[in-house]
Design a protein around this motif. Structure first.
Motif, PDB file in Angstrom:
ATOM      1  N   SER A  17       0.841  -1.204   0.000  1.00 53.90           N
ATOM      2  CA  SER A  17       0.000   0.000   0.000  1.00 53.90           C
ATOM      3  C   SER A  17       0.877   1.255   0.000  1.00 53.90           C
ATOM      4  O   SER A  17       0.374   2.365  -0.059  1.00 53.90           O
ATOM      5  N   GLN A 147     -12.088   4.122  -3.616  1.00 52.56           N
ATOM      6  CA  GLN A 147     -11.015   3.565  -2.772  1.00 52.56           C
ATOM      7  C   GLN A 147     -11.165   4.138  -1.356  1.00 52.56           C
ATOM      8  O   GLN A 147     -10.327   4.912  -0.892  1.00 52.56           O
ATOM      9  N   SER A 148     -12.229   3.719  -0.680  1.00 54.49           N
ATOM     10  CA  SER A 148     -12.585   4.358   0.597  1.00 54.49           C
ATOM     11  C   SER A 148     -11.554   4.111   1.696  1.00 54.49           C
ATOM     12  O   SER A 148     -11.539   4.818   2.704  1.00 54.49           O
ATOM     13  N   GLU A 149     -10.667   3.123   1.479  1.00 51.77           N
ATOM     14  CA  GLU A 149      -9.630   2.882   2.494  1.00 51.77           C
ATOM     15  C   GLU A 149      -8.675   4.073   2.652  1.00 51.77           C
ATOM     16  O   GLU A 149      -7.951   4.183   3.631  1.00 51.77           O
ATOM     17  N   TRP A 150      -8.695   4.983   1.653  1.00 52.56           N
ATOM     18  CA  TRP A 150      -7.826   6.165   1.742  1.00 52.56           C
ATOM     19  C   TRP A 150      -8.572   7.381   2.296  1.00 52.56           C
ATOM     20  O   TRP A 150      -7.984   8.466   2.423  1.00 52.56           O
ATOM     21  N   ASP A 151      -9.845   7.216   2.615  1.00 58.16           N
ATOM     22  CA  ASP A 151     -10.625   8.348   3.151  1.00 58.16           C
ATOM     23  C   ASP A 151      -9.991   8.868   4.443  1.00 58.16           C
ATOM     24  O   ASP A 151      -9.532   8.077   5.272  1.00 58.16           O
TER      25      ASP A 151
END
Ligand code: ASP
Length: 217
Positions: A17, A147-151
């Motif tokens: 990541s 890519q909500s993991e980067w919110d």
């Protein structure tokens, strides 16, 4: 012509990541006496080259009877800012003639470095297009998930999925020969009812991914 082949005892498949990780690992490995090749299996938000190769292969096979990828209009939709697959796919477009890209993203628009690359290579693109306006013109629509993991503050929640999703209703407005792609995993951006449409090629694309990685290894 004589070919020399190089055999390696090991390769490192690196999926991370963190941005630029595969490139950094490859630089390190280049400095040792018996270098170990690095396969970039996805790094940060920046690149995903093996995905780009399988995407190109899928496009190429899909357009086999329509003159190949040359001259096609390809829509790239969803989270083009934080997703890495579209970034890598854009790099490969310079290998084809008269391809036009339609970017369907507003809040999560493609980053300026990739737009600059497209401009440098004379690949025309329409920025911030609306799906409803452009759908009938597309030969392919490459859908990506948010890519909500980067919110950092729930940014994804502000997205109106109606503007970024393929549903049975808007299938009717697409060309009969168009293809719908997705790098997976799928979110609400493609309704499961779309899976039965012959234009939905994402499962085939996934299988192509396995064969493409076999080939790379
Ligand atoms: N599987 C792809 C990736 O690794 C796409 C995604 O996760 O949205 O980037």
């Amino acid at each position: 012509r004589r070919h020399t082949y190089r055999y390696y005892l090991a390769v490192i498949v690196l999926r991370s990541s963190r941005p630029g990780e595969a490139a950094r690992a490859a630089e390190l490995m280049n400095r040792i006496p018996r270098p170990v090749p690095i396969i970039n299996a996805g790094s940060g938000q920046d690149q995903h080259p093996t995905q780009a190769l399988l995407d190109i292969y899928t496009l190429d096979r899909s357009f086999e009877e329509q003159g190949g990828i040359d001259g096609k209009v390809i829509g790239l939709m969803g989270d083009l800012k934080r997703g890495r697959t579209v970034r890598s796919l854009c790099y490969l477009m310079k290998n084809y003639r008269n391809v036009r890209l339609v970017l369907i993203a507003e809040q999560f628009a493609l980053e300026p470095d990739i737009k600059a690359h497209l401009k440098e290579n004379n690949i025309p693109f329409v920025d911030q297009a609306r799906l409803t306006d452009v759908l009938p013109t597309l030969d392919a629509v490459y859908v990506t998930r948010m890519q909500s993991e980067w919110d950092t503050a729930g940014e994804t929640r502000q997205i109106n999925y109606a503007d970024y999703s393929i549903t049975p209703e808007n299938l009717q407005r697409m060309k009969k020969t168009a293809v719908i792609m997705h790098p997976l995993p799928r979110g609400p951006e493609i309704a499961p009812a779309v899976d039965d449409d012959p234009r939905a090629v994402y499962w085939r694309q996934e299988r192509n991914g396995m064969w493409m990685r076999v080939a790379i290894l």
